[in-house]
Design a protein around this motif. Structure first.
Motif, short mmCIF file in Angstrom:
data_model
loop_
_atom_site.label_atom_id
_atom_site.label_comp_id
_atom_site.label_asym_id
_atom_site.label_seq_id
_atom_site.Cartn_x
_atom_site.Cartn_y
_atom_site.Cartn_z
N SER A 1 0.95 -1.43 -0.03
CA SER A 1 -0.13 -0.09 -0.06
C SER A 1 0.84 1.46 -0.25
CB SER A 1 -1.16 0.20 1.57
OG SER A 1 -1.62 -1.34 1.27
N ARG A 2 1.97 1.08 0.33
CA ARG A 2 2.73 2.69 0.69
C ARG A 2 2.92 2.71 -0.55
NH1 ARG A 2 8.11 2.52 4.94
NH2 ARG A 2 8.79 4.30 3.53
N LEU A 3 3.18 2.31 -1.43
CA LEU A 3 4.18 2.33 -3.22
C LEU A 3 2.38 2.89 -3.78
CD1 LEU A 3 6.53 -0.35 -4.10
CD2 LEU A 3 6.56 1.66 -3.08
N LYS A 4 1.11 2.17 -3.33
CA LYS A 4 0.67 2.68 -4.31
C LYS A 4 0.22 4.75 -3.42
CE LYS A 4 -1.99 -1.79 -3.21
NZ LYS A 4 -3.15 -2.17 -2.82
N GLU A 5 -0.11 4.53 -2.47
CA GLU A 5 0.40 6.06 -2.03
C GLU A 5 1.21 6.74 -2.67
OE1 GLU A 5 0.38 5.86 2.23
OE2 GLU A 5 -1.04 4.48 2.26
N TYR A 6 2.99 6.41 -2.69
CA TYR A 6 3.72 7.36 -2.90
C TYR A 6 3.05 7.30 -4.82
CZ TYR A 6 8.31 7.72 -5.52
OH TYR A 6 9.35 8.87 -6.15
N ALA A 7 2.85 6.30 -5.69
CA ALA A 7 2.39 6.40 -6.69
C ALA A 7 1.49 7.96 -6.73
CB ALA A 7 1.81 5.74 -7.94
N TYR A 8 0.97 8.66 -6.40
CA TYR A 8 -0.03 9.34 -6.07
C TYR A 8 0.87 10.99 -5.75
CZ TYR A 8 -4.91 6.83 -6.58
OH TYR A 8 -5.45 6.56 -7.34
N THR A 9 1.78 10.78 -5.73
CA THR A 9 2.88 11.86 -4.54
C THR A 9 4.12 12.23 -6.34
OG1 THR A 9 4.13 10.29 -3.68
CG2 THR A 9 2.45 11.43 -2.73
N ASP A 10 3.87 11.88 -6.83
CA ASP A 10 5.28 11.96 -7.86
C ASP A 10 4.37 11.38 -9.28
OD1 ASP A 10 7.36 11.41 -9.71
OD2 ASP A 10 8.92 10.79 -7.87
N LYS A 11 4.55 11.98 -10.06
CA LYS A 11 4.13 12.32 -11.27
C LYS A 11 4.65 11.50 -12.38
CE LYS A 11 6.50 16.49 -13.04
NZ LYS A 11 6.58 18.02 -13.31
N ARG A 12 6.57 11.40 -11.92
CA ARG A 12 6.07 9.79 -13.04
C ARG A 12 6.30 9.02 -13.18
NH1 ARG A 12 12.64 11.44 -10.92
NH2 ARG A 12 11.82 10.72 -8.72
N ILE A 13 5.11 8.60 -11.89
CA ILE A 13 5.24 7.56 -11.93
C ILE A 13 3.16 7.28 -12.01
CG2 ILE A 13 5.58 6.87 -9.86
CD1 ILE A 13 6.24 4.39 -9.65
N LYS A 14 2.86 6.42 -12.51
CA LYS A 14 1.37 6.39 -12.31
C LYS A 14 0.46 4.36 -11.83
CE LYS A 14 -0.88 8.27 -15.57
NZ LYS A 14 -1.27 8.43 -16.62
N ASN A 15 -0.72 4.52 -11.13
CA ASN A 15 -0.51 4.10 -10.96
C ASN A 15 -1.60 2.66 -11.37
OD1 ASN A 15 -0.64 2.92 -7.59
ND2 ASN A 15 -1.21 5.20 -7.52
N ALA A 16 -1.63 1.96 -11.02
CA ALA A 16 -2.13 1.19 -12.50
C ALA A 16 -2.66 -0.39 -12.22
CB ALA A 16 -2.08 0.46 -13.72
N SER A 17 -4.52 -0.95 -11.93
CA SER A 17 -4.53 -2.15 -11.08
C SER A 17 -4.54 -3.12 -11.66
CB SER A 17 -5.41 -1.86 -10.30
OG SER A 17 -6.99 -1.14 -11.13
N MET A 18 -5.18 -4.63 -12.00
CA MET A 18 -5.87 -5.17 -12.68
C MET A 18 -7.00 -5.55 -12.07
SD MET A 18 -3.25 -6.43 -14.51
CE MET A 18 -4.37 -7.37 -15.37
N GLU A 19 -8.00 -5.36 -13.25
CA GLU A 19 -9.23 -5.56 -12.56
C GLU A 19 -9.90 -7.16 -12.18
OE1 GLU A 19 -11.66 -3.82 -15.17
OE2 GLU A 19 -10.97 -2.64 -16.34
N PHE A 20 -11.22 -6.75 -11.56
CA PHE A 20 -11.38 -8.11 -10.09
C PHE A 20 -12.98 -8.20 -10.70
CE2 PHE A 20 -10.20 -5.21 -7.01
CZ PHE A 20 -11.15 -5.28 -6.10
N ASP A 21 -13.81 -8.52 -10.62
CA ASP A 21 -15.14 -8.61 -10.07
C ASP A 21 -15.26 -8.13 -8.92
OD1 ASP A 21 -17.84 -9.38 -9.36
OD2 ASP A 21 -17.97 -10.44 -11.62
#
Length: 732
Positions: A447-467
């Motif tokens: 989760s720490r990296l997920k939060e970090y991705a919101y603070t740095d524009k050089r990296i963007k969050n992405a996720s694999m979809e699930f039902d």
């Protein structure tokens, strides 16, 4: 590029599949040993050649390389003056044949977009004379043709005659001495014709004993009658072998003179075969030519992993490299994170190798000097490395060598150790890679990296979809939002005791629970919004489709109306022309009567009759019944002769005169015109209801008939024009 990283991405498996489409063994070896080039120009050149091969094979129907056994060291030996074997000469001839065929095929197409491969083919050396000479003189790997030379032909004719003479002579001996023979047959011992004689009668048959049976009861004697013939046959056989050796020596010498060109031909054929293999592989995977750049931009559209069955693989669309350097992919296990990561690496390697990609058009990939990859469990017992140690060893190499020309792919970064320390280490490594301006994809559950991705524009969050209901993976990627791991929900779905799962939930921190709950709710909201958007897009598409149908139908009706209008105009002209022609004929007949010197009473009656017929040709302008249209469309059953119908395309009302034909058309009479119209385009027409007009006062018309009239007219002595006027008035 380092081989172990290529193996981690399974690049070798792609090359192995590609090599299966090559015809030549040398081509297969080249493909299996190929290392991608990190230069944009090299990749574009390879892709252009692949594109030309694809067009030649699947647009123009040009055949690929014809298989041949590649020559070994025979070319070198031939160039030094050694004689080759028949098999080696045949291999050379097959090389010449294959080279000639591919050259003619690739240079026969005249297309401005195909230039590179024909230029290669033009460099191929062809010598059809030597090719045909070898095939004509050598029938197989152990037989030379009789007509390989005049001398050989004569020698073999002589050998044939000698064989016949020997057999005939031995046949006579067998008939005359059959009682002395063990069998009435002719056999051979040491290239000499002999007969089997009973040992006790050996003195009865004069000749040389060449052998005897194991039991000693039979001796094989060469009768003196065929001794000279056998000697002559032996000499002819030696002479035949010497002539064959001379023929082989001559052919080998000719091959030796062009040995260097044949070496080059083999290289060119293998190069052409390599691009034909790439083209066939592209056709097999339904690949497209990617747009190559060297800026690190990856824009994959509906990409399919090339090693997964196309019937089951879920296409993935993702983009990074322009607005961000890295994608941080999160989501549940078995959701497709690793497959997506490997696909990105493979796509870059395939494009750099001149291969088409299984994706949608306009897919963009970048070339890189190095592709780093850390995927899966690489624990090594031999090197005494744990999973985490092996992972860190790769991370050390990646962080020390990665730069702005590198693609970095790390699966489960920081895994295999204490979660807090692993997350901190992962963030530090990620910051290092971002500072080096590298590009790539990182997968994680932290989760720490997920939060970090919101603070740095050089990296963007992405996720694999699930039902969101069943928590089953959907294998689709959603760029822009992080995903929840759903470890406890998946464990419950796979059969873990529910109480254990509840206890695990209770042990989670409130912050963790809150964050995961927010992610799940966000995923539910996003999927709901996506479904509504998809529905709106579907409605929009259907509306556009309906609109297009209406426009097309309107255009069709307009064209049909124009067609019928033109047909009506033509019909009108025809009717008017017929009426005019008939009227002119009547007028001409009247003129013929008036041109007579004497006009009888019969002529007058004929003229009056013709005048009445002429009056009948006038259009009837009396008021007719009027009809109005209805909204009732006609059916096949309703279409019968005599039915009043409305034709929308002509805005006219007519009468059906025929039953429907096989095309569903009937003939409609509109005035004097006859039109063929489809039943489905017709509507019922009903008699218009008109208001009754008030009776007008009757008017009585009285006609006074003068019965005192002359029965003849005298035009004697008058000029023709005056007489014509008088007669006309008299007839009227």
């Amino acid at each position: 590029m380092k081989e172990r990283f290529l193996l981690s991405l399974e690049y070798d498996k792609v090359l192995n599949i590609l090599s299966g489409y090559a015809a030549l063994k040398g081509t297969k070896r080249q493909i299996l040993s190929y290392v991608p080039s990190g230069k944009k120009d090299d990749a574009e050149l390879l892709l252009k050649k692949t594109g030309e091969a694809y067009k030649l094979l699947f647009t123009y129907g040009v055949g690929g390389i014809e298989f041949y056994d590649e020559p070994g060291d025979e070319l070198e030996r031939a160039s030094k003056g050694s004689s080759l074997t028949l098999a080696e000469l045949l291999r050379v001839a097959r090389l010449l044949k294959s080279a000639r065929i591919i050259k003619n095929a690739f240079t026969s197409v005249n297309d401005e977009e195909i230039t590179l491969l024909p230029a290669i083919a033009n460099c191929i050396y062809c010598d059809q004379y030597i090719e045909q000479e070898i095939f004509e003189k050598i029938l197989s790997e152990d037989k030379v043709a009789d007509n390989a030379s005049v001398k050989l032909s004569e020698i073999r004719k002589n050998i044939k005659r000698l064989n016949e003479q020997i057999r005939a002579t031995l046949g006579n001996i067998i008939r005359d001495s059959s009682k002395y023979l063990q069998d009435n047959i002719v056999t051979m011992r040491g290239d000499r014709y002999v007969v089997p004689v009973k040992n006790e009668y050996r003195s009865r048959v004069k000749g040389f004993v060449h052998d005897q049976s194991a039991t000693g009861s039979t001796v094989f004697i060469e009768p003196v009658e065929v001794l000279e013939l056998n000697n002559r046959l032996r000499s002819a056989t030696i002479e035949e072998q010497l002539e064959i050796e001379e023929i082989i020596r001559d052919l080998s010498h000719k091959v030796g003179l062009i040995a260097d060109r044949l070496y080059y031909d083999g290289e060119l054929c293998e190069e052409l075969d390599e691009f034909c293999a790439r083209a066939e592989y592209a056709q097999k995977i339904k690949g497209v030519k990617p747009i190559v750049n060297d800026k690190g931009v990856i824009d994959i559209r509906m990409g399919r992993h090339p090693l997964i069955d196309s019937k089951t693989v879920v296409p993935v669309t993702l983009k990074f490299g322009d607005d961000c350097n890295f994608l941080l992919i999160t989501g549940p296990n078995t959701g497709g994170k690793t497959v997506t990561l490997k696909m990105v690496g493979l796509f870059s390697l395939m494009a750099m190798s001149g291969m088409y990609l299984p994706a949608a058009p306009d897919t963009r990939v970048s070339v890189f000097d190095e592709v780093f990859c850390d995927v899966g469990d690489e624990q090594s017992i031999e090197q005494n490395l744990s999973t985490f140690s092996s992972h860190i060893k790769n991370i050390v190499e990646i962080t020390s060598e990665a730069n702005s020309k590198s693609l970095v792919l790390i699966d489960e970064i920081g895994a295999g150790t204490d979660p807090d320390e692993g997350a901190a280490l992962a963030q530090a490594v990620l910051e290092k890679l971002l500072d080096e301006r590298s590009f790539g994809i990182i997968t994680t559950h932290y989760s720490r990296l997920k939060e970090y991705a919101y603070t740095d524009k050089r990296i963007k969050n992405a996720s694999m979809e699930f039902d969101p209901v069943t928590f089953a993976p959907l294998y689709r990627i959603n760029v822009g939002a992080p995903g929840s791991s759903n470890a406890l929900e998946i464990a419950k779905r796979l059969g873990l005791d529910e109480q254990i799962c509840k206890n695990a939930v209770a042990l989670l921190s409130e912050d963790k629970l809150s964050f995961e709950q927010v992610l799940r709710e966000a995923e539910k909201t996003r999927q709901k919004a996506k479904e509504e958007l998809d529905e709106l897009e579907k409605i929009k598409a259907e509306t556009v489709e309906e609109r297009d149908k209406v426009v097309a139908e309107r255009e069709k009706l307009s064209l049909e109306r124009q067609r019928l209008f033109e047909k009506a105009k033509a019909e009108s002209r025809r009717v008017v022309s017929e009426k005019l022609l008939e009227a002119e004929e009547l007028v001409d007949k009247i003129k013929e009567i008036l041109d007579k010197d004497e006009i009888s009473s019969g002529d007058i009656i004929t003229a009056r009759t013709l005048k009445n017929k002429l009056e009948e040709k006038k259009y009837n302008l009396e008021e007719k019944e009027t009809f109005e249209t209805t909204d009732n469309r006609l059916t096949i059953e309703d279409a019968k002769p005599g039915v009043k119908v409305f034709i929308p395309s002509m805005n006219a009302i007519g009468d059906i005169t025929t039953l429907p034909n096989k095309k569903g058309e009937v003939q409609v009479a509109v005035g004097a015109m006859r039109l063929d119209v489809k039943v489905k385009e017709l509507f019922f027409a009903t008699k218009r209801k008109t208001k009754e007009k008030p009776d007008k006062k009757a008017v009585q018309v009285t006609r006074v008939i003068n019965t005192d009239f002359k029965k003849e007219v005298n035009v004697v002595g008058k000029r023709r024009e005056e007489a014509l006027d008088e007669v006309t008035r008299f007839i009227d």
